[in-house]
Design a protein around this motif. Sequence first.
Motif, PDB file in Angstrom:
ATOM      1  N   MET A  18       0.827  -1.206   0.000  1.00 24.27           N
ATOM      2  CA  MET A  18       0.000   0.000   0.000  1.00 24.27           C
ATOM      3  C   MET A  18       0.861   1.256   0.000  1.00 24.27           C
ATOM      4  O   MET A  18       0.437   2.305  -0.506  1.00 24.27           O
ATOM      5  N   LEU A  19       2.054   1.181   0.574  1.00 25.82           N
ATOM      6  CA  LEU A  19       2.959   2.329   0.532  1.00 25.82           C
ATOM      7  C   LEU A  19       3.346   2.644  -0.909  1.00 25.82           C
ATOM      8  O   LEU A  19       3.348   3.808  -1.333  1.00 25.82           O
ATOM      9  N   PHE A  20       3.650   1.600  -1.677  1.00 27.65           N
ATOM     10  CA  PHE A  20       3.977   1.785  -3.102  1.00 27.65           C
ATOM     11  C   PHE A  20       2.770   2.346  -3.856  1.00 27.65           C
ATOM     12  O   PHE A  20       2.905   3.266  -4.683  1.00 27.65           O
ATOM     13  N   VAL A  21       1.571   1.809  -3.584  1.00 21.03           N
ATOM     14  CA  VAL A  21       0.362   2.280  -4.256  1.00 21.03           C
ATOM     15  C   VAL A  21       0.095   3.742  -3.920  1.00 21.03           C
ATOM     16  O   VAL A  21      -0.226   4.556  -4.804  1.00 21.03           O
ATOM     17  N   ASN A  22       0.216   4.102  -2.669  1.00 15.22           N
ATOM     18  CA  ASN A  22      -0.039   5.485  -2.265  1.00 15.22           C
ATOM     19  C   ASN A  22       0.939   6.452  -2.910  1.00 15.22           C
ATOM     20  O   ASN A  22       0.569   7.559  -3.313  1.00 15.22           O
ATOM     21  N   LEU A  23       2.219   6.039  -2.978  1.00 15.13           N
ATOM     22  CA  LEU A  23       3.204   6.905  -3.627  1.00 15.13           C
ATOM     23  C   LEU A  23       2.882   7.084  -5.099  1.00 15.13           C
ATOM     24  O   LEU A  23       3.024   8.194  -5.658  1.00 15.13           O
ATOM     25  N   ALA A  24       2.432   5.997  -5.739  1.00 14.10           N
ATOM     26  CA  ALA A  24       2.073   6.084  -7.156  1.00 14.10           C
ATOM     27  C   ALA A  24       0.859   6.984  -7.362  1.00 14.10           C
ATOM     28  O   ALA A  24       0.832   7.823  -8.288  1.00 14.10           O
ATOM     29  N   VAL A  25      -0.153   6.848  -6.503  1.00 13.24           N
ATOM     30  CA  VAL A  25      -1.341   7.698  -6.609  1.00 13.24           C
ATOM     31  C   VAL A  25      -0.986   9.158  -6.338  1.00 13.24           C
ATOM     32  O   VAL A  25      -1.497  10.070  -6.991  1.00 13.24           O
ATOM     33  N   LEU A  26      -0.103   9.394  -5.371  1.00 11.99           N
ATOM     34  CA  LEU A  26       0.328  10.758  -5.071  1.00 11.99           C
ATOM     35  C   LEU A  26       1.029  11.379  -6.278  1.00 11.99           C
ATOM     36  O   LEU A  26       0.760  12.536  -6.641  1.00 11.99           O
ATOM     37  N   ALA A  27       1.933  10.626  -6.890  1.00 10.47           N
ATOM     38  CA  ALA A  27       2.643  11.134  -8.063  1.00 10.47           C
ATOM     39  C   ALA A  27       1.667  11.402  -9.210  1.00 10.47           C
ATOM     40  O   ALA A  27       1.777  12.419  -9.916  1.00 10.47           O
ATOM     41  N   LEU A  58      -8.635  13.325  -6.165  1.00 12.35           N
ATOM     42  CA  LEU A  58      -7.735  12.176  -6.063  1.00 12.35           C
ATOM     43  C   LEU A  58      -6.658  12.421  -5.015  1.00 12.35           C
ATOM     44  O   LEU A  58      -6.296  11.517  -4.243  1.00 12.35           O
ATOM     45  N   LEU A  59      -6.172  13.661  -4.933  1.00 13.66           N
ATOM     46  CA  LEU A  59      -5.155  13.989  -3.940  1.00 13.66           C
ATOM     47  C   LEU A  59      -5.722  13.898  -2.515  1.00 13.66           C
ATOM     48  O   LEU A  59      -5.069  13.398  -1.605  1.00 13.66           O
ATOM     49  N   LEU A  60      -6.978  14.355  -2.343  1.00 16.02           N
ATOM     50  CA  LEU A  60      -7.617  14.265  -1.027  1.00 16.02           C
ATOM     51  C   LEU A  60      -7.812  12.807  -0.601  1.00 16.02           C
ATOM     52  O   LEU A  60      -7.589  12.451   0.558  1.00 16.02           O
ATOM     53  N   VAL A  61      -8.224  11.972  -1.556  1.00 13.33           N
ATOM     54  CA  VAL A  61      -8.376  10.540  -1.260  1.00 13.33           C
ATOM     55  C   VAL A  61      -7.034   9.932  -0.874  1.00 13.33           C
ATOM     56  O   VAL A  61      -6.938   9.121   0.058  1.00 13.33           O
ATOM     57  N   ASN A  62      -5.992  10.338  -1.576  1.00 13.33           N
ATOM     58  CA  ASN A  62      -4.658   9.824  -1.272  1.00 13.33           C
ATOM     59  C   ASN A  62      -4.204  10.238   0.132  1.00 13.33           C
ATOM     60  O   ASN A  62      -3.601   9.429   0.863  1.00 13.33           O
ATOM     61  N   ILE A  63      -4.523  11.479   0.522  1.00 13.87           N
ATOM     62  CA  ILE A  63      -4.158  11.942   1.868  1.00 13.87           C
ATOM     63  C   ILE A  63      -4.876  11.109   2.931  1.00 13.87           C
ATOM     64  O   ILE A  63      -4.296  10.727   3.952  1.00 13.87           O
ATOM     65  N   ILE A  64      -6.158  10.805   2.671  1.00 12.33           N
ATOM     66  CA  ILE A  64      -6.915   9.979   3.623  1.00 12.33           C
ATOM     67  C   ILE A  64      -6.328   8.565   3.703  1.00 12.33           C
ATOM     68  O   ILE A  64      -6.231   7.980   4.779  1.00 12.33           O
ATOM     69  N   MET A  65      -5.901   8.031   2.571  1.00  8.77           N
ATOM     70  CA  MET A  65      -5.342   6.680   2.552  1.00  8.77           C
ATOM     71  C   MET A  65      -4.055   6.570   3.366  1.00  8.77           C
ATOM     72  O   MET A  65      -3.751   5.516   3.930  1.00  8.77           O
ATOM     73  N   TRP A  66      -3.329   7.679   3.476  1.00  6.62           N
ATOM     74  CA  TRP A  66      -2.097   7.654   4.263  1.00  6.62           C
ATOM     75  C   TRP A  66      -2.373   7.420   5.756  1.00  6.62           C
ATOM     76  O   TRP A  66      -1.477   7.020   6.497  1.00  6.62           O
ATOM     77  N   CYS A  67      -3.602   7.646   6.189  1.00  9.08           N
ATOM     78  CA  CYS A  67      -3.945   7.489   7.611  1.00  9.08           C
ATOM     79  C   CYS A  67      -4.236   6.039   7.986  1.00  9.08           C
ATOM     80  O   CYS A  67      -4.537   5.747   9.150  1.00  9.08           O
ATOM     81  N   GLY A  68      -4.195   5.112   7.037  1.00 10.18           N
ATOM     82  CA  GLY A  68      -4.568   3.731   7.316  1.00 10.18           C
ATOM     83  C   GLY A  68      -3.415   2.803   7.660  1.00 10.18           C
ATOM     84  O   GLY A  68      -3.633   1.601   7.854  1.00 10.18           O
TER      85      GLY A  68
END
Length: 322
Positions: A18-27, A58-68
């Motif tokens: 999920m760390l890799f996925v979040n970084l990809a979504v952030l980019a 999409l950026l807001l969703v990514n920020i929320i995903m970082w909290c999991g």
Amino acid sequence: METKEFEFKGTVLNGFLMLFVNLAVLALSIYLIISSIILLDASNGHTGGWMLGGSIALLLVNIIMWCGFLMLEPNEARVLTWFGKYSGTFAQTGYYWVNPFYISKKVSLRARNLDAEPIKVNDKVGNPVMIGLVLVWKLKDTYKALFEVDSQTMAGTPQGQIGTDVRSIMNALERFVRVQSDAALRQVAGQYAYDDEDNKSNELTLRGGGDEINQQLEQKLDERLALAGIEVVEARINYLAYAPEIAAVMLRRQQASAIITAREKIVEGAVSMVKMALDKLSNEKIVELDDDKKAAMVSNLLVVLCGDDSAQPVVNTGTLNN
């Protein structure tokens, strides 16, 4: 008592994936935001506006995903709630990701030590004594620890909450343990006398009870702490003494009792030695003694054997009839 704790059954993903996925979504979201701004500058406002709005979402969703993300070390656990409803306890060691809308509270399952300061208690006969204990405890039921005991009571402040960090939670539980251990110690100490002062009764005492007193103390603590899901690993009395106001008096009493006991032993031994001497003289017919002579000999021997000072010998040059 029946436990209400159960294992978390929700979706749990590998944290590194999920760390890799979040970084990809952030980019991706950053790239789309930059691209939409370029489109807006190119006078393509309709397309650029929709693209910018989607990129920000999409950026807001990514920020929320970082909290999991969750990371647990050995003997740690996370208690998860879904909008106020208990969803289970997660205790797998490692790095994981769960739905960020779960509220998690981290607790420690490791053994903790409590060295309670000595407290003043009246024993069974009313003597004030100072008594302290050392307690080893650990968390067994996370549901009871967080939801069966009022958080403000554990925190010890009128407005305070115990929070979600592991330190504040465990400090609150430690305060609960300290209060209950004080009450259990008073209850056990009040059932027994400090010592068997007359050395005649066979009643259990605080001073001579040893393991039996410690077992009863552990049992009382188990009953009280089970409410908060806490398990007692070991409990034992580590300090026991008379209170300062009577310590000097009780010390003199103990010294007097010891002197009396020692005197009894000395007299018992002296009588035995005198009897042995008389029997030896009579059996071997070394000398014939009448009752008066025996009484005088017994008196002299008892004075010599029971006296505190060394006897001064007197040589009798006369006869036994003198």
